[in-house]
Design a protein around this motif. Structure first.
Motif, PDB file in Angstrom:
ATOM      1  N   SER A   7      48.702  32.897  31.614  1.00 15.90           N
ATOM      2  CA  SER A   7      47.985  31.890  31.664  1.00 15.90           C
ATOM      3  C   SER A   7      48.523  30.617  32.476  1.00 15.90           C
ATOM      4  CB  SER A   7      48.010  31.187  30.256  1.00 15.90           C
ATOM      5  OG  SER A   7      49.139  30.802  29.710  1.00 15.90           O
ATOM      6  N   HIS A  28      44.246  45.157  41.612  1.00 20.29           N
ATOM      7  CA  HIS A  28      42.946  44.660  41.753  1.00 20.29           C
ATOM      8  C   HIS A  28      41.987  44.173  40.514  1.00 20.29           C
ATOM      9  CE1 HIS A  28      42.795  45.788  45.960  1.00 20.29           C
ATOM     10  NE2 HIS A  28      43.385  46.971  45.711  1.00 20.29           N
ATOM     11  N   ASP A  29      42.931  44.253  39.363  1.00 23.89           N
ATOM     12  CA  ASP A  29      42.360  43.423  38.096  1.00 23.89           C
ATOM     13  C   ASP A  29      42.409  42.256  38.211  1.00 23.89           C
ATOM     14  OD1 ASP A  29      42.157  46.490  37.198  1.00 23.89           O
ATOM     15  OD2 ASP A  29      43.976  46.313  36.255  1.00 23.89           O
ATOM     16  N   PHE A  30      41.458  41.463  38.158  1.00 23.20           N
ATOM     17  CA  PHE A  30      41.285  40.182  38.259  1.00 23.20           C
ATOM     18  C   PHE A  30      40.880  39.284  37.248  1.00 23.20           C
ATOM     19  CE2 PHE A  30      37.959  41.339  40.718  1.00 23.20           C
ATOM     20  CZ  PHE A  30      36.744  40.787  40.326  1.00 23.20           C
ATOM     21  N   GLU A  31      39.998  40.144  36.363  1.00 24.55           N
ATOM     22  CA  GLU A  31      39.326  39.487  35.102  1.00 24.55           C
ATOM     23  C   GLU A  31      40.049  39.852  33.626  1.00 24.55           C
ATOM     24  OE1 GLU A  31      35.142  40.127  34.635  1.00 24.55           O
ATOM     25  OE2 GLU A  31      34.801  40.191  36.536  1.00 24.55           O
ATOM     26  N   MET A  32      41.144  39.138  33.842  1.00 22.52           N
ATOM     27  CA  MET A  32      42.030  39.102  32.496  1.00 22.52           C
ATOM     28  C   MET A  32      41.862  38.163  31.719  1.00 22.52           C
ATOM     29  SD  MET A  32      45.523  40.526  34.290  1.00 22.52           S
ATOM     30  CE  MET A  32      46.006  41.213  32.617  1.00 22.52           C
ATOM     31  N   SER A  33      41.257  38.499  30.572  1.00 23.76           N
ATOM     32  CA  SER A  33      40.809  37.289  29.620  1.00 23.76           C
ATOM     33  C   SER A  33      41.208  37.617  28.171  1.00 23.76           C
ATOM     34  CB  SER A  33      39.327  36.835  29.847  1.00 23.76           C
ATOM     35  OG  SER A  33      38.368  37.950  29.024  1.00 23.76           O
ATOM     36  N   ASP A  34      41.533  36.623  27.382  1.00 16.49           N
ATOM     37  CA  ASP A  34      41.726  37.185  26.051  1.00 16.49           C
ATOM     38  C   ASP A  34      41.401  35.914  25.201  1.00 16.49           C
ATOM     39  OD1 ASP A  34      43.080  38.205  23.636  1.00 16.49           O
ATOM     40  OD2 ASP A  34      44.330  39.142  24.917  1.00 16.49           O
TER      41      ASP A  34
END
Length: 62
Positions: A7, A28-34
């Motif tokens: 965060s 290349h993983d950039f959409e990490m949300s929680d």
């Protein structure tokens, strides 16, 4: 205590450059949300890979 807090991460890549063992890599993983901020904190234990299963070269007693 070692932890990575995603965060607060700005994905600058400095940790990847500074790591002497190539243990930190940027993918290349950039959409990490929680839904909870606490789920974006990774501790050392959470980041450790499972040990490799090794096949013995010889049977025991040889």
């Amino acid at each position: 205590m070692y932890e990575i807090n995603l965060s607060r991460c700005i994905f600058c890549g400095y940790c990847e450059v500074a790591c002497p063992f190539d243990a930190i890599t940027m993918g290349h993983d950039f959409e990490m949300s929680d839904y909870h901020r606490s789920d974006l904190i990774f501790t050392k234990e959470m980041l450790l890979a499972e040990p490799l299963e090794r096949t013995p070269l010889r049977a025991e007693g040889e």
